[in-house]
Every structure is written in structure tokens, then in C-alpha cells.
Enzyme design. Structure first.
Site, PDB file in Angstrom:
ATOM      1  N   HIS A 175      67.620  51.949  59.809  1.00 25.30           N
ATOM      2  CA  HIS A 175      67.145  53.231  60.349  1.00 25.30           C
ATOM      3  C   HIS A 175      65.575  53.175  61.160  1.00 25.30           C
ATOM      4  O   HIS A 175      64.568  53.491  60.613  1.00 25.30           O
ATOM      5  CB  HIS A 175      66.927  54.446  59.444  1.00 25.30           C
ATOM      6  CG  HIS A 175      66.820  54.209  58.036  1.00 25.30           C
ATOM      7  ND1 HIS A 175      65.407  53.860  57.671  1.00 25.30           N
ATOM      8  CD2 HIS A 175      67.123  54.581  56.832  1.00 25.30           C
ATOM      9  CE1 HIS A 175      65.375  53.789  56.568  1.00 25.30           C
ATOM     10  NE2 HIS A 175      66.280  54.140  55.900  1.00 25.30           N
ATOM     11  N   HIS A 208      70.615  55.626  42.795  1.00 23.52           N
ATOM     12  CA  HIS A 208      70.095  56.186  44.035  1.00 23.52           C
ATOM     13  C   HIS A 208      71.188  56.567  44.864  1.00 23.52           C
ATOM     14  O   HIS A 208      72.325  55.948  44.998  1.00 23.52           O
ATOM     15  CB  HIS A 208      69.462  54.777  44.776  1.00 23.52           C
ATOM     16  CG  HIS A 208      68.587  55.248  45.876  1.00 23.52           C
ATOM     17  ND1 HIS A 208      68.091  56.733  46.232  1.00 23.52           N
ATOM     18  CD2 HIS A 208      67.952  54.509  47.009  1.00 23.52           C
ATOM     19  CE1 HIS A 208      67.777  56.593  47.634  1.00 23.52           C
ATOM     20  NE2 HIS A 208      67.364  55.419  47.744  1.00 23.52           N
ATOM     21  N   GLU A 219      71.312  57.018  48.284  1.00 27.28           N
ATOM     22  CA  GLU A 219      71.351  56.613  49.655  1.00 27.28           C
ATOM     23  C   GLU A 219      72.531  55.542  49.685  1.00 27.28           C
ATOM     24  O   GLU A 219      72.884  54.926  48.951  1.00 27.28           O
ATOM     25  CB  GLU A 219      69.973  55.913  50.146  1.00 27.28           C
ATOM     26  CG  GLU A 219      69.899  55.903  51.439  1.00 27.28           C
ATOM     27  CD  GLU A 219      68.578  55.480  52.299  1.00 27.28           C
ATOM     28  OE1 GLU A 219      67.601  54.900  51.344  1.00 27.28           O
ATOM     29  OE2 GLU A 219      68.612  55.404  53.254  1.00 27.28           O
ATOM     30  N   ASP A 252      73.572  53.022  51.227  1.00 26.95           N
ATOM     31  CA  ASP A 252      73.590  51.709  51.016  1.00 26.95           C
ATOM     32  C   ASP A 252      74.014  51.507  49.510  1.00 26.95           C
ATOM     33  O   ASP A 252      74.277  50.276  49.392  1.00 26.95           O
ATOM     34  CB  ASP A 252      72.198  51.059  51.533  1.00 26.95           C
ATOM     35  CG  ASP A 252      71.125  51.580  51.216  1.00 26.95           C
ATOM     36  OD1 ASP A 252      70.957  52.517  50.669  1.00 26.95           O
ATOM     37  OD2 ASP A 252      70.051  51.027  51.187  1.00 26.95           O
ATOM     38  N   HIS A 312      62.971  55.804  46.472  1.00 25.71           N
ATOM     39  CA  HIS A 312      62.625  56.345  47.733  1.00 25.71           C
ATOM     40  C   HIS A 312      62.753  57.788  48.217  1.00 25.71           C
ATOM     41  O   HIS A 312      62.718  58.303  49.089  1.00 25.71           O
ATOM     42  CB  HIS A 312      63.167  55.126  48.678  1.00 25.71           C
ATOM     43  CG  HIS A 312      63.579  55.440  50.012  1.00 25.71           C
ATOM     44  ND1 HIS A 312      64.787  54.954  50.533  1.00 25.71           N
ATOM     45  CD2 HIS A 312      62.872  55.935  51.103  1.00 25.71           C
ATOM     46  CE1 HIS A 312      64.806  55.046  51.849  1.00 25.71           C
ATOM     47  NE2 HIS A 312      63.890  55.791  52.274  1.00 25.71           N
ATOM     48  N   ASP A 339      65.640  50.174  44.645  1.00 28.97           N
ATOM     49  CA  ASP A 339      64.775  50.020  46.003  1.00 28.97           C
ATOM     50  C   ASP A 339      63.324  49.292  45.741  1.00 28.97           C
ATOM     51  O   ASP A 339      63.094  48.323  46.598  1.00 28.97           O
ATOM     52  CB  ASP A 339      64.510  51.170  46.756  1.00 28.97           C
ATOM     53  CG  ASP A 339      65.826  51.476  47.597  1.00 28.97           C
ATOM     54  OD1 ASP A 339      66.554  50.681  48.031  1.00 28.97           O
ATOM     55  OD2 ASP A 339      65.747  52.602  48.202  1.00 28.97           O
ATOM     56  N   TYR A 385      59.323  45.164  53.577  1.00 31.48           N
ATOM     57  CA  TYR A 385      60.244  46.457  52.712  1.00 31.48           C
ATOM     58  C   TYR A 385      59.313  47.589  52.391  1.00 31.48           C
ATOM     59  O   TYR A 385      59.294  48.667  52.418  1.00 31.48           O
ATOM     60  CB  TYR A 385      61.110  45.858  51.846  1.00 31.48           C
ATOM     61  CG  TYR A 385      61.918  46.703  51.251  1.00 31.48           C
ATOM     62  CD1 TYR A 385      63.221  46.923  51.678  1.00 31.48           C
ATOM     63  CD2 TYR A 385      61.771  47.646  50.158  1.00 31.48           C
ATOM     64  CE1 TYR A 385      64.234  47.698  51.350  1.00 31.48           C
ATOM     65  CE2 TYR A 385      62.690  48.496  49.538  1.00 31.48           C
ATOM     66  CZ  TYR A 385      64.049  48.627  50.443  1.00 31.48           C
ATOM     67  OH  TYR A 385      64.864  49.808  49.837  1.00 31.48           O
ATOM     68  N   HIS A 395      68.071  45.350  46.905  1.00 28.15           N
ATOM     69  CA  HIS A 395      68.260  44.520  47.788  1.00 28.15           C
ATOM     70  C   HIS A 395      67.730  43.197  47.872  1.00 28.15           C
ATOM     71  O   HIS A 395      66.349  43.073  47.209  1.00 28.15           O
ATOM     72  CB  HIS A 395      67.659  45.092  49.208  1.00 28.15           C
ATOM     73  CG  HIS A 395      68.211  46.646  49.598  1.00 28.15           C
ATOM     74  ND1 HIS A 395      69.159  46.636  50.183  1.00 28.15           N
ATOM     75  CD2 HIS A 395      67.462  47.794  49.331  1.00 28.15           C
ATOM     76  CE1 HIS A 395      69.401  47.972  50.296  1.00 28.15           C
ATOM     77  NE2 HIS A 395      68.220  48.685  49.875  1.00 28.15           N
TER      78      HIS A 395
HETATM   79 FE1  FEO Z   1      66.711  54.162  49.761  1.00 28.23          FE
HETATM   80 FE2  FEO Z   1      68.173  50.820  49.661  1.00 28.23          FE
HETATM   81  O1  FEO Z   1      68.113  52.886  49.761  1.00 28.23           O
END
Ligand code: FEO
Length: 386
Positions: A24, A78, A80, A82, A144, A163, A191, A222
Site C-alpha cells: 500500500h 491481526h 489485516e 496479509d 497496527h 507487526d 517498516y 514479517h
Molecule cells: Fe498490519 Fe502485516 O499487517
């Protein structure tokens, strides 16, 4: 593809996204990973999933250890996508699995996937037994999204941090001591600057809530897992979350015929003479997300644009929009720009930097091409303001 055992009975079963180049608007030049973890205990537990298009890779890695239908618990740290994108595939395979998540997580997952799965909501301090091990939950809203949480396994001294402490960094290595630490730290900073920065006060709260935990491993969602450099990355997070800056100035600009660039180099000269570390970014050649990595620790952010059609140049406007969203705090700014007749750019830049809550210490505007005398005047003025 196989699971990678990170500690006896605990496996990394995530996916490597070698191709990711844009998250994004954040340029991810080294790709990313989506980290899911499998804990083999009396309750077989999966922590997070991966992006939907990589669900087969995750399933293959899980299947190298256990049939996915045997999963008892799914910890969804989370919503989101991903991290939750492959949740429907897991729940199709393990239909009776219980999903542990925050109340916001339950709302978010229901809104995304329209499924009445077997949810169990948790809050900070709740502990779930897996058998020999347990997971303690800490809710970390806005690190996040509103739903975020992290989980600590005291028997293994592992923090599953989602995250937080992550990096967009694709690699076949899984641990910090297997990779170039400079690159991993750079990606962790990038990040933080591009994802976590607006939520620094929530990060401070998270760090405070986790400060008494005995952590040997931080397993984020990640990038690589921290085991040799846990204290270093925690110390960096403390610094970043506290908006700690260095004696560093950034000069960020675009130019039409070189006049705004001349002012940029003049500002560079003043900062250099004052002993600052200086970085100059022409927006024609630099990505805004790389610039943000430097903003993370910069005391001064100087932004320049010539006047174009009574406005500023579009790439400068894009940078300012991005900067305002990420909301770094307690910084100073200088704005500058050349013009031919209207001359609106410097005022527009100042308004933007005011809105971004920077302290604007100087506003420099020059008509057409600045000559040596004008550049000397700029230097003398800046000497007084910096
Ligand atoms: Fe806020 Fe890696 O997602």
C-alpha cells in the site's frame, strides 16, 4: 515446502513473497514474508496465517508436520489480510478449530470473511493453556489496527509480536544471526517509519506492558525472527517510539529548471557547516517510503518545490500527504522554492508543514534563478535560524 523448526515443537509455516514490491504505497524492494507459526502441543495451535495467494505454500509447510485438519486452535493476532488471508482455507480444513482473537479482531474477521467461526475473544492478561505450554495475550490496539494483539509463551520465552518488530524482507533464512544485520535493521527501520510510526504512543504502551517478560525470541509476522539481537531491536523500538532524533537534516525537493535545486544545495552547505549529517533527496529519483526511513531519526526536514500552475509540484504534494499521514513528532522544517511570477509554492509548503505539526524555522523563496548574492543571503539567514 517444509516447515522450519524454530524451537523444539514450534515451527515457522509461513510464506515467502519474493515478488512483493509495493505494500500500500510502501516500496518493498526486498519482498516480504508472512510468518505463521505452528505449535505442536496437546492443542495443536497455529499463530496467524498468510496472504491468500500464498495459502498453498503455508498448507504445504503445515502438512510437512501435521494434517491441517488436526489444528485445534488458531491465534489471530491481526485481521489485516496479509495475516488473515489464508484463515478461510485453514477453517475449511479444521472446521472445529477455535479462533482466539481480540473483540475488535472478531468484529474485523466477521466483517472480512462473513463466517460464524468458533471465536473466543481474549483481553490483556488472559492465558490459554495449550498443554505443556501456554499463551499469554497482550492487546496492542493500533499497532497496527484496532484489533492487534501479541502473544507470549513463557515456557519457551517466545514473544509472537505480529507487526511489531517486523521487516519486509524476503529470505530463506529465518533468524537474525543468519542474515546481514545491517540490512535487517534497515528494513526494520523502514517498516517502523512506514507502518508503525503514527502509533508510537501505542508502541510505548506495548513496550511497557512487555518490559517484565523474559524474552529470548521475538517472532514477528514479517521478515526474520530475532534471537541474537533481541535487545538491539527493542532498544531501537524504544528510540523510535520516543521520537528520538539525531543531528540529521533531510532536504527533499523537486525542481523544474534547477533553481530550487540550487537552494537545496545551499541549505545542504549550511547544515554541513553546522556539523549535521545531511541527506538530499530529489523526488524525481527517490521513493517517498525510503525518504520516510530517514525522517524517522531526522531533526530537520526541509521541503522544496518551485511554483507550478499556482501550486507545488505533484510529487512534492504526494510526499507531504504521505508525511502527514505518518505524523512524525517534534521535528523542525525549512520550506523553500523558486518561482517565476505567482510564487505560491513556499506558502503552500509552509501551510502543509504547519498542518504536519512541524516547527517551520525558515521560509525561502527566490524569483527565477538565484545568483551568488542571493544564495549568500540565504546562507546568512539560515545560519541564524538553525
Ligand atoms: Fe498490519 Fe502485516 O499487517
Amino acid at each position: 515446502m517444509k516447515a522450519i523448526e524454530i524451537k523444539k515443537g514450534i515451527y515457522w509455516v509461513g510464506a515467502i513473497d519474493w515478488d512483493l514490491r509495493n505494500f500500500h504505497g510502501y516500496s518493498t524492494q526486498r519482498g516480504s514474508t508472512y510468518n505463521a507459526y505452528l505449535i505442536m502441543d496437546e492443542k495443536i495451535t497455529l499463530i496467524d496465517t498468510v496472504k491468500n495467494h500464498l495459502k498453498d505454500e503455508m498448507m504445504e509447510r503445515i502438512s510437512s508436520v501435521v494434517d491441517p485438519s488436526k489444528i485445534d486452535y488458531v491465534i489471530s493476532n491481526h485481521v489485516e489480510m496479509d495475516h488473515s488471508g489464508a484463515l478461510p482455507a485453514i477453517m475449511d480444513a479444521a472446521q472445529d478449530a477455535v479462533i482466539f482473537c481480540s473483540a475488535n479482531g472478531q468484529r474485523g474477521l466477521k466483517a472480512h470473511y462473513k463466517k460464524e467461526w468458533n471465536f473466543r475473544t481474549v483481553k490483556t492478561g488472559d492465558v490459554v493453556s495449550l498443554g505443556k505450554r501456554s499463551i499469554q495475550f497482550i492487546l496492542t490496539p493500533m499497532v497496527h489496527w484496532p484489533d492487534n494483539m501479541i502473544g507470549y509463551v513463557p515456557e519457551e520465552k517466545i514473544l509472537f509480536s505480529n507487526d511489531s518488530f517486523g521487516q519486509h524482507y524476503a529470505s530463506s533464512e529465518r533468524f537474525d544471526d543468519e542474515c546481514d544485520l545491517g540490512i535487517v535493521m534497515e528494513e526494520a527501520a523502514k517498516y517502523y517509519a512506514n507502518i508503525v510510526l503514527p502509533y508510537s504512543s501505542q508502541v510505548q504502551k506495548e513496550l511497557n506492558e512487555a518490559k517484565d517478560l523474559d524474552i529470548q525470541i521475538i517472532a514477528p509476522s514479517h521478515g526474520i525472527i530475532w534471537r541474537e539481537h533481541v535487545s538491539e531491536i527493542v532498544n531501537e523500538y524504544i528510540k523510535w517510539a520516543n521520537n528520538t532524533t539525531e543531528k540529521k537534516a533531510l532536504i527533499i525537493y523537486d525542481t523544474m529548471w534547477g533553481s530550487t535545486q540550487k537552494i537545496a544545495y545551499t541549505i545542504q552547505d549550511v547544515f554541513e557547516r553546522k556539523g549535521y549529517s545531511v541527506k538530499v533527496f530529489n523526488l524525481q529519483h527517490n521513493h517517498i517510503s525510503d525518504i520516510m526511513t530517514e525522517v524517522l531519526t531526522a531533526e530537520y526536514v526541509c521541503v522544496g518545490s518551485p511554483t507550478l500552475n499556482s501550486n507545488i509540484m505533484a510529487d512534492v504534494a504526494a510526499f507531504l500527504t504521505y508525511l502527514k499521514g505518518l505524523a512524525p513528532k517534534d521535528r523542525k522544517a525549512i520550506v523553500f522554492g523558486s518561482y517565476g511570477w505567482g510564487g505560491q509554492s513556499a506558502a503552500i509548503l509552509e501551510k502543509n508543514m504547519d498542518e504536519a505539526k512541524f516547527e517551520v524555522v525558515s521560509n525561502i523563496k527566490v524569483r527565477y534563478i538565484p545568483d551568488d548574492n542571493q544564495l549568500m543571503d540565504i546562507k546568512q539567514e539560515l545560519e541564524k535560524s538553525i
